[in-house]
Design an enzyme around this catalytic site. Structure first.
Site, mmCIF file in Angstrom:
data_model
loop_
_atom_site.group_PDB
_atom_site.id
_atom_site.type_symbol
_atom_site.label_atom_id
_atom_site.label_comp_id
_atom_site.label_asym_id
_atom_site.label_seq_id
_atom_site.Cartn_x
_atom_site.Cartn_y
_atom_site.Cartn_z
ATOM 1 N N GLY A 482 0.751 -1.444 -0.005
ATOM 2 C CA GLY A 482 0.108 -0.117 -0.002
ATOM 3 C C GLY A 482 0.924 1.174 -0.126
ATOM 4 O O GLY A 482 0.290 2.358 0.010
ATOM 5 N N THR A 483 2.306 1.107 -0.120
ATOM 6 C CA THR A 483 2.938 2.211 -0.018
ATOM 7 C C THR A 483 3.403 2.925 -1.332
ATOM 8 O O THR A 483 3.899 4.017 -1.325
ATOM 9 C CB THR A 483 4.480 1.711 0.636
ATOM 10 O OG1 THR A 483 4.661 0.708 -0.149
ATOM 11 C CG2 THR A 483 4.415 1.449 2.157
ATOM 12 N N GLY A 524 12.225 -0.478 1.501
ATOM 13 C CA GLY A 524 11.689 -1.015 0.153
ATOM 14 C C GLY A 524 11.918 -0.042 -1.042
ATOM 15 O O GLY A 524 12.457 -0.541 -2.136
ATOM 16 N N ASN A 630 8.029 9.968 -5.493
ATOM 17 C CA ASN A 630 6.554 10.301 -5.959
ATOM 18 C C ASN A 630 6.146 10.992 -4.769
ATOM 19 O O ASN A 630 5.609 10.738 -3.793
ATOM 20 C CB ASN A 630 5.970 8.961 -6.106
ATOM 21 C CG ASN A 630 4.427 9.396 -6.720
ATOM 22 O OD1 ASN A 630 3.921 10.154 -6.012
ATOM 23 N ND2 ASN A 630 3.984 8.585 -7.714
ATOM 24 N N THR A 633 2.553 9.723 -3.293
ATOM 25 C CA THR A 633 2.766 8.378 -2.461
ATOM 26 C C THR A 633 3.351 8.605 -1.414
ATOM 27 O O THR A 633 3.340 8.245 -0.194
ATOM 28 C CB THR A 633 3.174 7.311 -3.167
ATOM 29 O OG1 THR A 633 4.281 7.539 -3.596
ATOM 30 C CG2 THR A 633 2.450 7.002 -4.266
ATOM 31 N N GLN A 637 2.220 8.268 2.551
ATOM 32 C CA GLN A 637 2.730 7.590 3.685
ATOM 33 C C GLN A 637 3.112 8.512 4.973
ATOM 34 O O GLN A 637 2.683 8.036 6.035
ATOM 35 C CB GLN A 637 4.116 7.285 3.211
ATOM 36 C CG GLN A 637 4.103 6.158 2.338
ATOM 37 C CD GLN A 637 3.824 4.814 2.977
ATOM 38 O OE1 GLN A 637 4.251 4.445 3.783
ATOM 39 N NE2 GLN A 637 2.434 4.406 2.560
ATOM 40 N N GLY A 701 14.273 6.341 3.252
ATOM 41 C CA GLY A 701 13.200 5.850 3.302
ATOM 42 C C GLY A 701 12.241 7.046 4.388
ATOM 43 O O GLY A 701 12.662 7.662 4.979
ATOM 44 N N GLU A 704 8.013 5.192 7.535
ATOM 45 C CA GLU A 704 7.905 5.173 9.133
ATOM 46 C C GLU A 704 8.303 6.538 9.660
ATOM 47 O O GLU A 704 8.127 6.340 11.097
ATOM 48 C CB GLU A 704 9.075 3.917 9.579
ATOM 49 C CG GLU A 704 8.319 2.616 9.520
ATOM 50 C CD GLU A 704 9.372 1.425 9.368
ATOM 51 O OE1 GLU A 704 8.913 0.507 10.300
ATOM 52 O OE2 GLU A 704 10.394 1.622 8.850
#
Length: 750
Positions: A482-483, A524, A630, A633, A637, A701, A704
């Protein structure tokens, strides 16, 4: 698993000062493009694990133990086998034991389940021709137990601890003398905070459909790391790793709960082998809570020692967490404290209390999510004691180098995030003294907190092909939970190959594809994106060679290669097709610099002076995570992380019955995650940044980062509103109201 054809490998031993993404002409990288797979999801065409169906398929329902400590004496399978539609009851299989690797480790469980370690531990699977029959039989299945002596109460056993082995970070770290720093400091803070167990509460429950093709096991499951999960499942079942395939193209959220295999996977696999038919096993929502993984509860002591200027000379962060006996994983609440603020005297520890409660493991931002709920509130308390603005205190504690490793940061834009956030949020309107702004019954306050999350690079591979029509295909075992990974990978390839991302086909989430460390730890997109980058870099060399030019003399745009006054369609260059594999792995840069993403959270809350109810009125986050791949997205997050922060601050709490270890609120009716009415319009902004030490994308990243510190900004805003400082999360209205009543009794009403 690693290495296909023309492989372009990069080990991150040196910084990458230039990136091909800055030289691309397609102009798609960083743009807020819609989700690549969005139309499939909104039209119901994206298959999730529980939606797979095969001829002659059997339905399985898991049975959990009704005690939390002891052993299974007997299971009377014959009592339900005669029920309509029931086929079998399987109990004598591997991997139903608790060690399902949820905490990140791979283990080989023992045969069957006799010893019970926690309430809800899976002990059987009932198989039937339809789901309703299997569920009915599972409810009626007679099981005899022998009760054991369990440990269920954290408070009663917190003096009985052990030190777990290192889990990516040392359990104990000491530098200088924190006690001496506290005695010498001009101002100190010494406070204890508690956070409860939490559940990831992903929208999609754990689900697996298992089938055997000759001697190979194929599982359609909801898993974040298919490559490793296939290895783990093979290990659990005693198979060679090439005999297991996991397929997970779409995952309805994981947040760490789907990092490892869960009981339904092994149950379905063994049942399918036994019956010679495909088996579908979908966990009930209650079983997801009871038998997968939780974020550990914590008790954290924070000590801050500051000189007269407000500069930290000492910092202590001592954490007690809980887990099952024998488990290595611990909630690393002090992980961000290692590098966030200075202080030559440092003590950061983690110790375990062993309890018979469901397995503790990774949940979104393990460590920072819980640890910054304590650290960032303690910083607010220090600022108040020193009569400093909380942002000014953080400015004065901006380290030049990592305070423990004495190495530079790869990039650090925390101060810029704080300054930009303050301006955008209107921080200058905040009253330093609590309780100064009131609107009827509502007391209004503002709070701020820093955000920090370590940046991690894992080994990744991706294969990219250009076919005879000039279209491209990306293949990797990477997953999208869903990321937005589908979108990001299509944009990286589109920018480097000069293609519209919409004409790039992506195959992901299959352990038979080039190996990946999947979605987890916010590594990821940057890891798999770098692998795609390297594969495309090799393809650019092949295309340039076919054109007879150097790669840097060629431009790829709109499906054409442009060089030397020529514009040639890719379809005329690649012949029957070209293929390359990219492979990236961590190297010396991991230890040469400290890599982390940073940010700042701002919250405004209203606290009801009569009821103690808190309403979040607005939140703003400013984040720096290298190149944003992006914008849409990435923003999504951060919005999700900030919503997590609202839950952590105000509502989320797994309640354990201290008499028997049962989860009292094991469904979404009683485990209170924030809903629309709890979440205001959230605002997200990004600081422009590039990190040359992280990877060739210059990105870090972000998944989180948005949760780290978010809840603390709300806690600080509550204090600013009403003068009540609650140190026991979540900050429910009863706790806030009790605090206001205490103030009134002391003659200090707000």
């Amino acid at each position: 698993m690693f290495g296909f054809g023309h492989t372009n490998k990069l080990r991150m031993d040196e910084a990458q000062p230039t990136s091909l993404l800055d030289l691309g002409a397609q102009n798609v990288i960083g743009k807020p493009l819609d989700r690549y797979e969005g139309p499939l999801k909104v039209t119901g065409q994206a298959p999730y694990s529980a939606e797979y169906s095969f001829p002659d398929m059997v339905y399985g329902v898991l049975v959990g133990a009704r005690i939390a400590s002891g052993r299974v004496v007997s299971i009377d399978a014959d009592a339900v086998k005669s029920l309509p539609g029931v086929i079998d009851v399987v109990t004598d299989y591997k991997a139903f034991i608790r060690n399902s690797g949820q905490g990140g480790e791979t283990k080989s469980p023992t045969q069957g389940v006799e010893e019970i370690a926690y309430f809800g531990q899976v002990i059987a699977i009932v198989l039937a021709e339809n789901y309703e029959a299997a569920r009915d039989a599972a409810i009626q299945l007679p099981v005899a137990y022998e009760n054991g002596e369990g440990r269920f109460d954290f408070a009663a056993h917190k003096s009985e601890t052990d030190t777990p082995p290192p889990n990516n970070t040392p359990a104990h770290f000491s530098q200088g003398d924190i006690a001496a720093a506290m005695s010498e400091a001009a101002t100190t803070v010494d406070e204890t905070f508690t956070t409860p167990s939490q559940n990831s509460a992903a929208m999609e429950p754990h689900a697996s459909v298992a089938m055997w093709e000759d001697d190979k096991l194929i599982v359609y499951g909801a898993y974040q790391i298919p490559t490793k999960d296939a290895m783990q499942l093979a290990d659990a079942l005693g198979l060679s790793k090439d005999k297991v395939r996991i397929v997970a193209p779409y995952i309805g959220g994981g947040f760490g709960s789907k990092l490892g295999i869960a009981p339904e996977t092994t149950a379905a696999a063994i049942a399918a082998k036994r019956l010679g038919r495909p088996v579908k096993a979908v966990m009930l929502r209650q079983q997801v809570f009871d038998a997968t993984v939780r974020r550990s509860n914590t008790e954290q002591r924070i000590r801050l020692a500051a000189d007269a200027y407000g500069r930290l000379i000492g910092i202590g962060h001592e954490t007690l967490t809980s887990n099952l006996p024998g488990e290595d994983f611990f909630e690393p609440s002090g992980i961000g404290t290692h590098f966030l603020y200075p202080g030559e005297n440092r003590l950061i520890t983690h110790d375990q209390v062993r309890l018979n409660l469901v397995l503790s493991g990774s949940m979104r931002a393990p460590g920072e999510a819980s640890g910054m709920l304590a650290l960032e509130v303690a910083m607010d308390m220090l600022a108040e004691k020193m009569e400093l603005d909380p942002i000014e205190l953080r400015r004065r504690n901006e380290p030049l180098v990592d305070p423990e490793k004495n190495i530079p940061y790869s990039s650090r834009s925390l101060r810029q995030c704080l300054d930009e956030g303050a301006e955008r949020f209107g921080w200058d309107a905040r009253h330093a003294r609590p309780g100064q702004r009131r609107e009827g019954e509502w007391l209004i306050g503002m709070g701020v907190a820093s955000a920090a999350r370590s940046n991690i690079l894992q080994q990744e591979e991706a294969r990219v092909r250009i076919d005879a029509s000039g279209h491209a295909m990306i293949e990797t075992a990477m997953t999208d939970i869903g990321t937005g990974t589908y979108s990001v990978l299509s944009q990286v390839a589109g920018e480097l190959l000069g293609l519209d991302p919409r004409v790039i086909e992506i195959r992901m989430g299959d352990s038979d594809l080039p190996a990946s460390n999947g979605s987890g730890g916010s590594w990821g997109a940057c890891g798999s994106g770098s692998a795609v980058y390297l594969a495309c870099e090799e393809l650019r060399r092949q295309i340039a060679k076919a054109l007879g030019v150097e790669p840097d003399a060629m431009t790829l745009k709109d499906g054409h290669a442009i060089a030397g006054n020529r514009s040639v369609p890719l379809s005329e260059i690649v012949g029957e097709g070209m293929e390359a594999t990219g492979s990236i792995s961590p190297g010396k840069q991991k230890d040469a610099v400290t890599q982390a993403s940073f940010g700042a959270h701002f919250a405004e809350v209203a606290v009801n002076a009569v009821t103690g109810e808190t309403r979040v009125r607005r939140m703003l986050g400013v984040f720096a995570a290298g190149r944003i791949l992006n914008e849409k997205t990435a923003r999504s997050q951060c919005l999700g992380g900030m919503t997590f922060g609202i839950g952590a601050a105000l509502t989320e709490e797994v309640l354990h019955d201290t008499r028997n270890g049962k989860l009292v609120n094991h469904d979404l009716a009683e485990y209170h995650i924030p809903v629309n009415a709890d979440v205001p319009q959230l605002e997200v902004h990004f600081v422009s940044e590039r990190d040359h030490h992280a990877n060739p994308l210059h990105a870090k990243g972000i998944g989180e980062l948005g949760i780290s510190g978010a809840g603390a900004s709300i806690a600080n805003a509550i204090y600013n509103a009403c003068g009540v400082r609650v140190r026991d999360y979540p900050l429910t209205l009863d706790k806030v109201l009790h605090g206001m009543m205490e103030l009134e009794q002391k003659g200090q009403p707000v």
